[in-house]
Motif scaffolding. Sequence first.
Motif, PDB file in Angstrom:
ATOM      1  N   ASP A   1       2.393  -6.642   6.204  1.00 17.50           N
ATOM      2  CA  ASP A   1       3.745  -6.221   6.546  1.00 17.50           C
ATOM      3  C   ASP A   1       4.619  -7.456   6.389  1.00 17.50           C
ATOM      4  O   ASP A   1       4.814  -8.209   7.336  1.00 17.50           O
ATOM      5  N   GLY A   2       5.079  -7.692   5.163  1.00 15.50           N
ATOM      6  CA  GLY A   2       5.775  -8.932   4.856  1.00 15.50           C
ATOM      7  C   GLY A   2       4.809 -10.092   4.939  1.00 15.50           C
ATOM      8  O   GLY A   2       3.710 -10.047   4.404  1.00 15.50           O
ATOM      9  N   ALA A   3       5.179 -11.135   5.696  1.00 17.95           N
ATOM     10  CA  ALA A   3       4.317 -12.303   5.848  1.00 17.95           C
ATOM     11  C   ALA A   3       3.252 -12.097   6.923  1.00 17.95           C
ATOM     12  O   ALA A   3       2.342 -12.909   7.063  1.00 17.95           O
ATOM     13  N   LEU A   4       3.362 -11.021   7.682  1.00 18.10           N
ATOM     14  CA  LEU A   4       2.426 -10.756   8.773  1.00 18.10           C
ATOM     15  C   LEU A   4       1.400  -9.718   8.363  1.00 18.10           C
ATOM     16  O   LEU A   4       1.611  -8.950   7.431  1.00 18.10           O
ATOM     17  N   GLU A   5       0.297  -9.682   9.087  1.00 20.08           N
ATOM     18  CA  GLU A   5      -0.691  -8.631   8.908  1.00 20.08           C
ATOM     19  C   GLU A   5      -0.593  -7.688  10.095  1.00 20.08           C
ATOM     20  O   GLU A   5      -0.582  -8.124  11.248  1.00 20.08           O
ATOM     21  N   LYS A   6      -0.496  -6.408   9.827  1.00 25.48           N
ATOM     22  CA  LYS A   6      -0.424  -5.392  10.877  1.00 25.48           C
ATOM     23  C   LYS A   6      -1.797  -4.751  11.010  1.00 25.48           C
ATOM     24  O   LYS A   6      -2.350  -4.233  10.044  1.00 25.48           O
ATOM     25  N   VAL A   7      -2.328  -4.792  12.228  1.00 26.39           N
ATOM     26  CA  VAL A   7      -3.643  -4.224  12.510  1.00 26.39           C
ATOM     27  C   VAL A   7      -3.452  -3.103  13.533  1.00 26.39           C
ATOM     28  O   VAL A   7      -2.771  -3.280  14.541  1.00 26.39           O
ATOM     29  N   THR A   8      -4.057  -1.959  13.255  1.00 22.72           N
ATOM     30  CA  THR A   8      -3.973  -0.819  14.153  1.00 22.72           C
ATOM     31  C   THR A   8      -5.311  -0.645  14.861  1.00 22.72           C
ATOM     32  O   THR A   8      -6.350  -0.537  14.215  1.00 22.72           O
TER      33      THR A   8
END
Length: 180
Positions: free
Chosen positions: A127-134
């Motif tokens: 998610d852009g420069a970040l990693e989104k973890v669910t």
Amino acid sequence: MLAVLLTGCAAKERTLSQKALDLRTGLMEAGGCTFTAAVTADLGGRVYPFTLDCAVDLQGETTLTVVEPEAIQGITASVSQDGATVEFDGAALDFGALAGGNLAPMTFPWHLGQCLQSGYISAAGQDGALEKVTYLVGYGEEAMTFEIWLDEGGLPVHCEVLYDGARCLTADITGFQWQS
């Protein structure tokens, strides 16, 4: 040629979730973590912002202290598998319950620690420069979804808790460190 392309996709998928796995490993090796959380609890028409200094101990209690707002500053709480205690001097907190009664704003740090330690990782992606973890936590009607954004170093910087398809709590996380 198709095998080469599919191999590349599989390698990328492993890389995307590696930060979440590394975070879990680091947390378990350290036995806990500390952080500050700027929390916003949405109780359906009432929104409460506050800031907590948090210490998560995976083998014992999670402790937190309210930093802001000033009116409730200094209230402390301890949360464990067995329940919670709150200490205050003339102030009381009544934020209500979230997620069908499964989450209270003051228990968020404990729930976050449990999520990172043992929540089911259902998805991960950039998610852009970040990693989104669910993460999925709980079962059936008590299930909550934690969406956590990790920075480049793999540490949490933002969290959103969803219940029954609605976001009920958000937290911006700063100063995340392994327990010493």
